[in-house]
Write an enzyme that holds these catalytic residues in place. Sequence first.
Site, PDB file in Angstrom:
ATOM      1  N   HIS A  58     -50.563  55.623  28.747  1.00 48.97           N
ATOM      2  CA  HIS A  58     -51.673  56.582  28.880  1.00 48.97           C
ATOM      3  C   HIS A  58     -52.689  56.440  27.739  1.00 48.97           C
ATOM      4  O   HIS A  58     -53.453  57.377  27.468  1.00 48.97           O
ATOM      5  CB  HIS A  58     -51.152  58.021  28.971  1.00 48.97           C
ATOM      6  CG  HIS A  58     -50.452  58.529  27.740  1.00 48.97           C
ATOM      7  ND1 HIS A  58     -49.406  59.430  27.802  1.00 48.97           N
ATOM      8  CD2 HIS A  58     -50.636  58.305  26.412  1.00 48.97           C
ATOM      9  CE1 HIS A  58     -48.976  59.731  26.592  1.00 48.97           C
ATOM     10  NE2 HIS A  58     -49.731  59.058  25.721  1.00 48.97           N
ATOM     11  N   HIS A 108     -52.263  65.448  22.668  1.00 46.34           N
ATOM     12  CA  HIS A 108     -52.639  64.801  21.410  1.00 46.34           C
ATOM     13  C   HIS A 108     -53.603  65.649  20.582  1.00 46.34           C
ATOM     14  O   HIS A 108     -54.348  65.124  19.762  1.00 46.34           O
ATOM     15  CB  HIS A 108     -53.247  63.432  21.695  1.00 46.34           C
ATOM     16  CG  HIS A 108     -52.351  62.514  22.465  1.00 46.34           C
ATOM     17  ND1 HIS A 108     -52.154  62.633  23.826  1.00 46.34           N
ATOM     18  CD2 HIS A 108     -51.596  61.465  22.067  1.00 46.34           C
ATOM     19  CE1 HIS A 108     -51.311  61.694  24.234  1.00 46.34           C
ATOM     20  NE2 HIS A 108     -50.961  60.978  23.190  1.00 46.34           N
ATOM     21  N   HIS A 150     -44.642  51.239  19.570  1.00 44.01           N
ATOM     22  CA  HIS A 150     -45.937  51.133  18.916  1.00 44.01           C
ATOM     23  C   HIS A 150     -45.961  51.987  17.654  1.00 44.01           C
ATOM     24  O   HIS A 150     -45.288  53.012  17.568  1.00 44.01           O
ATOM     25  CB  HIS A 150     -47.095  51.506  19.842  1.00 44.01           C
ATOM     26  CG  HIS A 150     -47.156  52.912  20.340  1.00 44.01           C
ATOM     27  ND1 HIS A 150     -46.140  53.527  21.038  1.00 44.01           N
ATOM     28  CD2 HIS A 150     -48.147  53.829  20.261  1.00 44.01           C
ATOM     29  CE1 HIS A 150     -46.506  54.757  21.375  1.00 44.01           C
ATOM     30  NE2 HIS A 150     -47.722  54.970  20.903  1.00 44.01           N
ATOM     31  N   GLU A 179     -42.588  58.634  22.147  1.00 47.68           N
ATOM     32  CA  GLU A 179     -43.143  58.896  23.477  1.00 47.68           C
ATOM     33  C   GLU A 179     -42.234  58.392  24.594  1.00 47.68           C
ATOM     34  O   GLU A 179     -42.424  58.764  25.754  1.00 47.68           O
ATOM     35  CB  GLU A 179     -44.529  58.261  23.601  1.00 47.68           C
ATOM     36  CG  GLU A 179     -45.589  58.967  22.791  1.00 47.68           C
ATOM     37  CD  GLU A 179     -46.995  58.451  23.037  1.00 47.68           C
ATOM     38  OE1 GLU A 179     -47.935  59.071  22.527  1.00 47.68           O
ATOM     39  OE2 GLU A 179     -47.163  57.439  23.740  1.00 47.68           O
TER      40      GLU A 179
END
Length: 282
Positions: free
Chosen positions: A12, A59, A193, A240
């Site tokens: 996303h 976020h 990541h 995530e």
Amino acid sequence: MANIIGAITTSHIPAIANAMANGLEETPYWKPFFDGYPPVRDWLNEKKPDVIILFYNDHGLEFFIDKKPTFAMGVADEYYNSDEGWGIPTIPPVTGESDLSWHIANSLVDEGFDMTICQEMKVDHGLTVPLNLMWPGHKYGHVKVIPVCINCEQYPMPQPWRTFELGKAIGRAVASYEKDLNVVVFGTGGMSHQLDGERAGFINRAFDLDCLDKLVSDPEALTKYTNIDLVEQGGAQAVELNMLIAMRGTLLGKVTELHRNYHAPISNTGSGLMLLEHEMPK
């Protein structure tokens, strides 16, 4: 009863929205990523689900670090997107499914999940990018969406075993809903990541591929990880993966993998796309 017919994992990251807005899908950098999506879009267009339950993490648009619920879900009839500062075009409103949302919310609280229930809720790129990936050109208006937000930014965060249990409880809630609806569950977010610090740009391809394998055949193995394990193996933002784990928890019956695409790096992120078909237990 409502029936979960399948599930999808997808990235996303906001750079995807900018790439789509600027027509960059066929450029060398983006093509290997976008080439994975047509089979999933074809499946969705064939199955025509009524509802998408979408796991994502906010976020900073709706929940900032001063107020960060562990688990939150929307029960609204409509959800709006706002500018987050990434330069992403704001998308049209997303239609909710309030009746099923309230049923799930009540069922979750009865099972001991203290959800934050949102009758109004702005949705950020964690939700909007997946919708636009699956239905380019904002053609998602025919499907209703239930957003489920998991804290992946501010400690303390829920552990993988807990997000898996949340998914299972949502799967049971859907199965107990009397109205006939076809539901697809999205688990969104990056795989390995890290966006800052000494390991900025870190990607662990072998770990990502192993997680995708386990999502199909042995999801319980992923619940043995702690969030610290995820950070060590996949970088600071690899927590995530909890959205993918929660998604897998909703699938209480037989699971068949129909499609997979893994590509890295995209915006310093490992991106895993997977389509799982699901047959509810009798």
